[in-house]
Design a protein around this motif. Structure first.
Motif, PDB file in Angstrom:
ATOM      1  N   TRP A 136      42.044 -41.565  12.864  1.00 32.44           N
ATOM      2  CA  TRP A 136      43.539 -41.580  14.131  1.00 32.44           C
ATOM      3  C   TRP A 136      43.808 -40.473  15.414  1.00 32.44           C
ATOM      4  CZ3 TRP A 136      47.565 -45.028  14.265  1.00 32.44           C
ATOM      5  CH2 TRP A 136      47.533 -45.443  13.002  1.00 32.44           C
ATOM      6  N   ASP A 137      42.892 -39.724  14.834  1.00 29.08           N
ATOM      7  CA  ASP A 137      42.124 -39.127  16.032  1.00 29.08           C
ATOM      8  C   ASP A 137      41.901 -40.015  17.092  1.00 29.08           C
ATOM      9  OD1 ASP A 137      43.383 -37.065  14.992  1.00 29.08           O
ATOM     10  OD2 ASP A 137      41.725 -36.075  14.396  1.00 29.08           O
ATOM     11  N   GLU A 138      40.627 -40.251  16.818  1.00 29.37           N
ATOM     12  CA  GLU A 138      40.126 -41.323  17.823  1.00 29.37           C
ATOM     13  C   GLU A 138      40.447 -42.848  17.855  1.00 29.37           C
ATOM     14  OE1 GLU A 138      36.231 -42.975  16.096  1.00 29.37           O
ATOM     15  OE2 GLU A 138      35.408 -40.605  14.932  1.00 29.37           O
ATOM     16  N   TRP A 139      41.487 -43.343  17.594  1.00 22.91           N
ATOM     17  CA  TRP A 139      42.971 -44.097  17.701  1.00 22.91           C
ATOM     18  C   TRP A 139      43.278 -43.525  19.105  1.00 22.91           C
ATOM     19  CZ3 TRP A 139      43.190 -49.254  18.376  1.00 22.91           C
ATOM     20  CH2 TRP A 139      44.195 -49.377  18.378  1.00 22.91           C
ATOM     21  N   HIS A 140      43.785 -42.853  18.564  1.00 24.60           N
ATOM     22  CA  HIS A 140      44.808 -41.301  19.706  1.00 24.60           C
ATOM     23  C   HIS A 140      44.253 -41.683  21.240  1.00 24.60           C
ATOM     24  CE1 HIS A 140      48.531 -41.792  17.570  1.00 24.60           C
ATOM     25  NE2 HIS A 140      47.935 -41.293  16.433  1.00 24.60           N
ATOM     26  N   ASP A 141      42.970 -40.476  20.700  1.00 24.63           N
ATOM     27  CA  ASP A 141      41.831 -40.412  21.691  1.00 24.63           C
ATOM     28  C   ASP A 141      41.955 -42.664  22.435  1.00 24.63           C
ATOM     29  OD1 ASP A 141      40.730 -39.166  23.883  1.00 24.63           O
ATOM     30  OD2 ASP A 141      38.694 -39.925  22.987  1.00 24.63           O
ATOM     31  N   LEU A 142      41.873 -43.614  22.307  1.00 27.85           N
ATOM     32  CA  LEU A 142      41.071 -44.275  22.706  1.00 27.85           C
ATOM     33  C   LEU A 142      42.312 -44.588  23.573  1.00 27.85           C
ATOM     34  CD1 LEU A 142      39.229 -47.303  23.181  1.00 27.85           C
ATOM     35  CD2 LEU A 142      39.868 -47.476  21.136  1.00 27.85           C
TER      36      LEU A 142
ATOM     37  N   GLU B 244      44.809 -48.321  32.787  1.00 26.46           N
ATOM     38  CA  GLU B 244      46.281 -48.986  33.357  1.00 26.46           C
ATOM     39  C   GLU B 244      46.863 -48.409  34.584  1.00 26.46           C
ATOM     40  OE1 GLU B 244      49.206 -51.865  31.487  1.00 26.46           O
ATOM     41  OE2 GLU B 244      49.502 -50.326  30.753  1.00 26.46           O
ATOM     42  N   VAL B 245      47.001 -47.043  34.084  1.00 25.78           N
ATOM     43  CA  VAL B 245      46.920 -46.736  35.402  1.00 25.78           C
ATOM     44  C   VAL B 245      47.529 -46.685  37.051  1.00 25.78           C
ATOM     45  CG1 VAL B 245      49.152 -44.054  35.486  1.00 25.78           C
ATOM     46  CG2 VAL B 245      49.218 -44.973  33.465  1.00 25.78           C
ATOM     47  N   ASN B 246      45.957 -46.296  35.982  1.00 18.89           N
ATOM     48  CA  ASN B 246      45.095 -45.803  37.449  1.00 18.89           C
ATOM     49  C   ASN B 246      45.179 -46.713  38.466  1.00 18.89           C
ATOM     50  OD1 ASN B 246      45.224 -42.548  37.579  1.00 18.89           O
ATOM     51  ND2 ASN B 246      43.668 -42.774  36.096  1.00 18.89           N
ATOM     52  N   ASP B 247      44.824 -47.883  37.954  1.00 18.33           N
ATOM     53  CA  ASP B 247      44.278 -49.365  38.561  1.00 18.33           C
ATOM     54  C   ASP B 247      45.939 -50.044  38.899  1.00 18.33           C
ATOM     55  OD1 ASP B 247      42.492 -48.457  38.570  1.00 18.33           O
ATOM     56  OD2 ASP B 247      41.363 -49.977  36.654  1.00 18.33           O
ATOM     57  N   ASN B 248      46.615 -49.216  38.494  1.00 19.00           N
ATOM     58  CA  ASN B 248      48.262 -50.392  38.822  1.00 19.00           C
ATOM     59  C   ASN B 248      47.889 -50.257  40.569  1.00 19.00           C
ATOM     60  OD1 ASN B 248      50.202 -51.502  37.739  1.00 19.00           O
ATOM     61  ND2 ASN B 248      51.401 -50.300  36.748  1.00 19.00           N
ATOM     62  N   GLY B 249      48.143 -51.501  40.759  1.00 14.74           N
ATOM     63  CA  GLY B 249      48.673 -51.402  42.239  1.00 14.74           C
ATOM     64  C   GLY B 249      47.651 -51.583  43.060  1.00 14.74           C
ATOM     65  N   LYS B 250      46.280 -51.305  42.528  1.00 14.36           N
ATOM     66  CA  LYS B 250      45.229 -51.377  43.174  1.00 14.36           C
ATOM     67  C   LYS B 250      44.046 -52.684  43.585  1.00 14.36           C
ATOM     68  CE  LYS B 250      44.028 -46.402  42.446  1.00 14.36           C
ATOM     69  NZ  LYS B 250      43.106 -45.616  41.781  1.00 14.36           N
ATOM     70  N   ASP B 251      44.030 -52.815  44.627  1.00 15.16           N
ATOM     71  CA  ASP B 251      43.254 -54.549  44.792  1.00 15.16           C
ATOM     72  C   ASP B 251      41.664 -53.771  44.933  1.00 15.16           C
ATOM     73  OD1 ASP B 251      45.570 -55.391  45.236  1.00 15.16           O
ATOM     74  OD2 ASP B 251      45.592 -54.902  47.666  1.00 15.16           O
TER      75      ASP B 251
ATOM     76  N   SER C 194      44.929 -43.421  24.615  1.00 13.56           N
ATOM     77  CA  SER C 194      45.140 -42.501  25.583  1.00 13.56           C
ATOM     78  C   SER C 194      44.138 -43.101  26.704  1.00 13.56           C
ATOM     79  CB  SER C 194      44.758 -41.169  25.120  1.00 13.56           C
ATOM     80  OG  SER C 194      45.146 -40.509  26.687  1.00 13.56           O
ATOM     81  N   LYS C 195      42.816 -42.984  26.330  1.00 13.91           N
ATOM     82  CA  LYS C 195      42.207 -43.375  27.858  1.00 13.91           C
ATOM     83  C   LYS C 195      41.905 -44.956  28.082  1.00 13.91           C
ATOM     84  CE  LYS C 195      38.167 -40.229  26.103  1.00 13.91           C
ATOM     85  NZ  LYS C 195      36.691 -40.633  25.109  1.00 13.91           N
ATOM     86  N   VAL C 196      42.338 -46.635  27.960  1.00 10.93           N
ATOM     87  CA  VAL C 196      42.582 -47.082  28.085  1.00 10.93           C
ATOM     88  C   VAL C 196      44.069 -47.319  28.702  1.00 10.93           C
ATOM     89  CG1 VAL C 196      43.480 -49.595  27.425  1.00 10.93           C
ATOM     90  CG2 VAL C 196      41.745 -48.620  25.562  1.00 10.93           C
ATOM     91  N   SER C 197      44.861 -46.709  28.623  1.00  6.42           N
ATOM     92  CA  SER C 197      46.218 -46.299  28.886  1.00  6.42           C
ATOM     93  C   SER C 197      46.373 -45.454  30.220  1.00  6.42           C
ATOM     94  CB  SER C 197      47.250 -45.625  28.322  1.00  6.42           C
ATOM     95  OG  SER C 197      48.088 -46.484  27.089  1.00  6.42           O
ATOM     96  N   GLU C 198      45.133 -45.492  30.475  1.00  9.28           N
ATOM     97  CA  GLU C 198      44.815 -43.615  31.996  1.00  9.28           C
ATOM     98  C   GLU C 198      44.575 -44.901  32.293  1.00  9.28           C
ATOM     99  OE1 GLU C 198      45.179 -41.030  34.416  1.00  9.28           O
ATOM    100  OE2 GLU C 198      45.841 -41.407  32.463  1.00  9.28           O
TER     101      GLU C 198
END
Length: 111
Positions: free
Chosen positions: A89-95, A103-110, A97-101
């Motif tokens: 569960w520690d590793e899952w939540h960390d992963l 998506e957030v950072n790439d949202n709207g970028k060309d 979080s990284k994948v979501s980050e």
């Protein structure tokens, strides 16, 4: 990407999570996974996984009488399995979080 490819890396944790809540037999475990949304899960996937987890001493088993026929093999989580599950569960939540980050950072970028 197919769900089965993603699931390969996390099925151990999903199975241990279910077993950590109550002792359970194989068929019931498969049904619980299907109810949780893993509709493509079959016994041919779960039973070898249960054998592997038992060999690694993350679960133990005990034969118990069944009101509906022959005795059933019930699985319980061990201390080793509980420790693995906590790490999972520690590793899952960390992963996640990284994948979501990403998506957030790439949202709207060309590109």
């Amino acid at each position: 990407m197919r769900e089965t490819q993603l699931l390969k890396g996390v099925l151990d944790g999903c199975v241990l999570q279910i077993i950590s809540k109550e002792e359970i037999y194989g068929y019931e475990l498969v049904q619980r996974l299907k109810t949780a949304g893993f509709v493509n899960i079959v016994g041919g996937t779960v039973y070898p996984l249960l054998q592997k987890l038992e060999k690694k001493e993350m679960i133990s088993s005990q034969m118990k009488p069944s009101p509906d026929g022959p005795p059933r093999k019930y699985f319980q989580i061990t201390e080793k399995g509980e420790a693995y599950l906590a790490d999972f569960w520690d590793e899952w939540h960390d992963l996640v979080s990284k994948v979501s980050e990403l998506e957030v950072n790439d949202n709207g970028k060309d590109d």
